[in-house]
Design an enzyme around this catalytic site. Structure first.
Site, PDB file in Angstrom:
ATOM      1  N   ASP A  30      25.449 -16.367 -42.784  1.00 35.41           N
ATOM      2  CA  ASP A  30      25.814 -16.061 -41.401  1.00 35.41           C
ATOM      3  C   ASP A  30      24.934 -16.874 -40.459  1.00 35.41           C
ATOM      4  O   ASP A  30      23.721 -16.988 -40.690  1.00 35.41           O
ATOM      5  CB  ASP A  30      25.635 -14.562 -41.142  1.00 35.41           C
ATOM      6  CG  ASP A  30      26.278 -14.103 -39.859  1.00 35.41           C
ATOM      7  OD1 ASP A  30      25.864 -14.571 -38.787  1.00 35.41           O
ATOM      8  OD2 ASP A  30      27.192 -13.260 -39.921  1.00 35.41           O
ATOM      9  N   ILE A  31      25.518 -17.440 -39.403  1.00 31.32           N
ATOM     10  CA  ILE A  31      24.726 -18.254 -38.474  1.00 31.32           C
ATOM     11  C   ILE A  31      23.888 -17.389 -37.527  1.00 31.32           C
ATOM     12  O   ILE A  31      23.009 -17.908 -36.847  1.00 31.32           O
ATOM     13  CB  ILE A  31      25.598 -19.241 -37.660  1.00 31.32           C
ATOM     14  CG1 ILE A  31      26.635 -18.501 -36.821  1.00 31.32           C
ATOM     15  CG2 ILE A  31      26.261 -20.262 -38.577  1.00 31.32           C
ATOM     16  CD1 ILE A  31      27.328 -19.379 -35.799  1.00 31.32           C
ATOM     17  N   ASN A  87      34.160  -5.143 -40.739  1.00 28.49           N
ATOM     18  CA  ASN A  87      34.507  -4.649 -39.418  1.00 28.49           C
ATOM     19  C   ASN A  87      36.001  -4.830 -39.165  1.00 28.49           C
ATOM     20  O   ASN A  87      36.613  -5.753 -39.690  1.00 28.49           O
ATOM     21  CB  ASN A  87      33.713  -5.406 -38.345  1.00 28.49           C
ATOM     22  CG  ASN A  87      32.220  -5.273 -38.544  1.00 28.49           C
ATOM     23  OD1 ASN A  87      31.726  -4.255 -38.986  1.00 28.49           O
ATOM     24  ND2 ASN A  87      31.498  -6.317 -38.214  1.00 28.49           N
ATOM     25  N   VAL A  96      35.761 -12.451 -35.538  1.00 28.68           N
ATOM     26  CA  VAL A  96      36.605 -13.490 -36.115  1.00 28.68           C
ATOM     27  C   VAL A  96      37.734 -12.770 -36.858  1.00 28.68           C
ATOM     28  O   VAL A  96      37.469 -11.948 -37.743  1.00 28.68           O
ATOM     29  CB  VAL A  96      35.825 -14.416 -37.073  1.00 28.68           C
ATOM     30  CG1 VAL A  96      36.760 -15.446 -37.702  1.00 28.68           C
ATOM     31  CG2 VAL A  96      34.677 -15.101 -36.349  1.00 28.68           C
ATOM     32  N   HIS A 100      36.482 -10.501 -43.450  1.00 32.70           N
ATOM     33  CA  HIS A 100      35.224 -10.950 -44.036  1.00 32.70           C
ATOM     34  C   HIS A 100      34.322  -9.763 -44.324  1.00 32.70           C
ATOM     35  O   HIS A 100      34.297  -8.788 -43.595  1.00 32.70           O
ATOM     36  CB  HIS A 100      34.519 -11.989 -43.165  1.00 32.70           C
ATOM     37  CG  HIS A 100      34.281 -11.586 -41.746  1.00 32.70           C
ATOM     38  ND1 HIS A 100      35.297 -11.523 -40.818  1.00 32.70           N
ATOM     39  CD2 HIS A 100      33.145 -11.253 -41.102  1.00 32.70           C
ATOM     40  CE1 HIS A 100      34.791 -11.163 -39.643  1.00 32.70           C
ATOM     41  NE2 HIS A 100      33.481 -10.984 -39.789  1.00 32.70           N
ATOM     42  N   HIS A 102      30.556  -8.610 -44.753  1.00 32.42           N
ATOM     43  CA  HIS A 102      29.158  -8.928 -44.490  1.00 32.42           C
ATOM     44  C   HIS A 102      28.327  -8.365 -45.635  1.00 32.42           C
ATOM     45  O   HIS A 102      28.492  -7.199 -46.009  1.00 32.42           O
ATOM     46  CB  HIS A 102      28.671  -8.249 -43.202  1.00 32.42           C
ATOM     47  CG  HIS A 102      29.266  -8.781 -41.955  1.00 32.42           C
ATOM     48  ND1 HIS A 102      28.628  -9.713 -41.174  1.00 32.42           N
ATOM     49  CD2 HIS A 102      30.437  -8.495 -41.340  1.00 32.42           C
ATOM     50  CE1 HIS A 102      29.380  -9.975 -40.125  1.00 32.42           C
ATOM     51  NE2 HIS A 102      30.490  -9.258 -40.201  1.00 32.42           N
TER      52      HIS A 102
END
Length: 123
Positions: A30-31, A87, A96, A100, A102
């Site tokens: 993750d950025i 989420n 986004v 996905h 996390h």
């Protein structure tokens, strides 16, 4: 639908720090990490939200969790523990619209995860 940032990462159009890839999924750092270890595990075929998961998506969605377990072993977090969270939509924290997972590790996490959340007002 226009391409999401994740579609562009899958297509290798933009760089990402990829830690795992197979025919169904991709995992990358993750950025904006929220833990010492924070990766996103995504299906290569876009599913926008949890609400969009269909019966035929069972294999790929389950596969994301198999990948999480593999990464926990590989990076040494399996015994101590880690958190995985997905989420859904704006109030769920999704930014986004490409499903996905996390994966967060490297710190002891409390519960509930968001002590300062505010309920939505009725009316």
């Amino acid at each position: 639908m226009s391409a999401t940032i994740f579609d562009k990462i899958i297509a290798k159009e933009i760089p990402a720090d990829i830690v795992y890839e197979d025919e169904l999924s991709l995992a990358f750092k993750d950025i904006n990490p929220q833990a010492p270890f924070h990766v996103l595990i995504i299906p290569k075929r876009r599913i926008a939200t949890i609400n969009d998961i269909q019966e035929e998506d069972r294999e790929v969605v389950g596969h994301l969790y198999v990948v999480a377990a593999r990464l926990a072993q590989q990076f040494g977090f399996a015994s101590d523990g880690y958190r995985v969270v997905m989420n859904c939509n704006q109030d769920g924290g999704q930014t986004v619209y490409h499903l996905h997972l996390h994966m967060l590790a490297g710190v002891t996490m409390g519960w509930p995860p968001f002590a300062n959340h505010q309920p939505k007002s009725a009316g």
